[in-house]
Design an enzyme around this catalytic site. Sequence first.
Site, PDB file in Angstrom:
ATOM      1  N   ASP A  53       0.820  -1.126   0.014  1.00  0.00           N
ATOM      2  CA  ASP A  53      -0.067   0.046  -0.036  1.00  0.00           C
ATOM      3  C   ASP A  53       0.747   1.407  -0.035  1.00  0.00           C
ATOM      4  O   ASP A  53       1.868   1.397   0.693  1.00  0.00           O
ATOM      5  CB  ASP A  53      -0.763   0.091   1.243  1.00  0.00           C
ATOM      6  CG  ASP A  53      -1.689   0.955   1.226  1.00  0.00           C
ATOM      7  OD1 ASP A  53      -2.724   1.287   0.394  1.00  0.00           O
ATOM      8  OD2 ASP A  53      -1.624   2.100   2.379  1.00  0.00           O
TER       9      ASP A  53
ATOM     10  N   GLU B  34       1.501  -0.763  -5.117  1.00  0.00           N
ATOM     11  CA  GLU B  34       0.443   0.275  -5.103  1.00  0.00           C
ATOM     12  C   GLU B  34       1.346   1.779  -5.553  1.00  0.00           C
ATOM     13  O   GLU B  34       1.517   2.136  -4.372  1.00  0.00           O
ATOM     14  CB  GLU B  34      -0.550   0.416  -4.209  1.00  0.00           C
ATOM     15  CG  GLU B  34      -1.789   1.550  -4.572  1.00  0.00           C
ATOM     16  CD  GLU B  34      -2.443   2.025  -3.274  1.00  0.00           C
ATOM     17  OE1 GLU B  34      -3.501   2.785  -3.463  1.00  0.00           O
ATOM     18  OE2 GLU B  34      -1.664   2.259  -2.313  1.00  0.00           O
TER      19      GLU B  34
END
Length: 593
Positions: free
Chosen positions: A237, A312
């Site tokens: 993330d 990401e």
Amino acid sequence: MTSISTPTRAGDLAGPSLHVPTTPVHPPESPDSPWWRHAVIYQVYPRSWADSDGDGIGDLPGITARLDHLRRLGVDALWLSPFYTSPQADAGYDVADYRDVDPTFGTLADADRLIERAHALDLRVIVDLVPNHSSDEHPWFRAALAAAPGSAERARYLFRDGRGAAGELPPNNWESVFGGRAWTRVTEPDGTPGQWYLHLFDSRQPDFNWQHPDVRAEFESVLRFWLDRGVDGFRVDVAHGLVKKDGLPDHEARTQMLGDTEQAAAHVLEGAEPEPTHHTPYWDQDGVHEVYRAWRAILDSYGAPDRILCAEAWVEPQERAVHYLRPDEMHQAFNFDFLGTPWVAEDLVAVVERSLQAAGSVGAPSTWVLSNHDVVRHATRLGYAPGTKRPNGIGADDPQPDRELGLRRARAATTLMLALPGSAYLYQGEELGLPDSTDLPDELRQDPSFLRSAGTEKGRDGCRVPMPWAADAEGLGFGPTHRTWLPQPDVYASYAVDRQFGVAGSTLELYRDLLRVRRELAVGSGSLAFVEGYGSDVVAFVNASPSRGRLLVVANLGSEPVALPDGARVLVSSGPLEGGLVPTDTSVWAIWS
């Protein structure tokens, strides 16, 4: 570029004459290339997949019980959004314990059973890792609040003295991605106003200091903890956000939620470069690459089959984004330029070509994606006219999409995407054609971006509504009761799994056909060469491999039907053909020898 001898026109049933590609945009992969270079990975959002205990929130046992759906669908792996111990201030992306499961979702034993069952079904398991920030309930942050300024405990986060005569102003002018300032002032143990801590997201998500050796050692240990339990990799993330520029200088522009991908795509078409992400002092700083080289070494030490890292990373330009994909760093990074490209053929050609060239420059595959838990679903997004700015959530009072048009285009877009070389990610429910919930009452919204923006951004709840499994069951089969943590729109019943499985022409059966053919023909490992001659409103290319015939892909984004070449044998079509012609907003896979 491949060429067609004559342009295709409506009514030209014989079609053009196709010639062998001479200079492909992308070469074929080796037939024994690692699994992740061509895998299709399915994202499961745990709280919205399946509820086993009736509390209205999905959980790990619910996921395990429904894994057969993924096996029947034909994907290679699943990626699980966070299920760690968390106060759920941001749906689990605020982690209090990286080595345990939140009771909302089950136990560590449940996680072990899920991994074991997935492996028995030949499904790999990717788990989310959230390294940019923790929860404010993480033991380290609690210790930091209890300690004094300048202490070792505070050094693990980004605490700073405030500006102004009494430190009453934040240390710089950075704003949160979720809205509002990115700094919160603490009250010191003696009750006086104290230092400020950085949170690029919610105030309950304090950013780690990735210059601190304790932070680096801790996350290397977390990687080993889950690898030892059998996971096959990690989706990272905010992979571009860990390291901040020295001195934390002011920055005038606010980073919008997930970036303006439409603007980035427009730059591609215009031949201009967007503002480089690393000009923002908290994104894409060079120090992140040292972190990921260390992580890659840990994963590689586990041997075959490869365990993977997927970034990401919302980074522009692509030539810099692929730095994350160098051979000693990440294996994959989501192609957000592709996700944000409008439904315009020239734009799609430009972003596909540039993506393959950029990834190929570092020997990596491109990783295609159209939907996830952070964006409006593409079945809804594509229901607006091309060029409409992608909203961060849709409310009942906002302009509504054309649902039928959006689904038709979404089916065509997925058919196009799954024919591209490389890997691909699917988001739960897109195989059903699920739209966003666009009439969710504001009082039921839970996304912190809605709360922190005072409702100016509707947020991501609309794409996170629980799955419909059975049209006539309570809660549409999400769990044993009617309870669902977000309400399901009435229209979701018509999209339920049991209404589509085995039904010819359904979106679920389209996905199953696409994934079956993709696997049988090793499409993800093929080459790509664009086909000329169809005109500017058609995307046409050949995906080829020495071990099979050429797969011709034609996506018609124009206003008139187009023909396929002579001898083309249709394998899959996103919608019905019209007298052998490919109609508007339809994509076709065909074998052409």
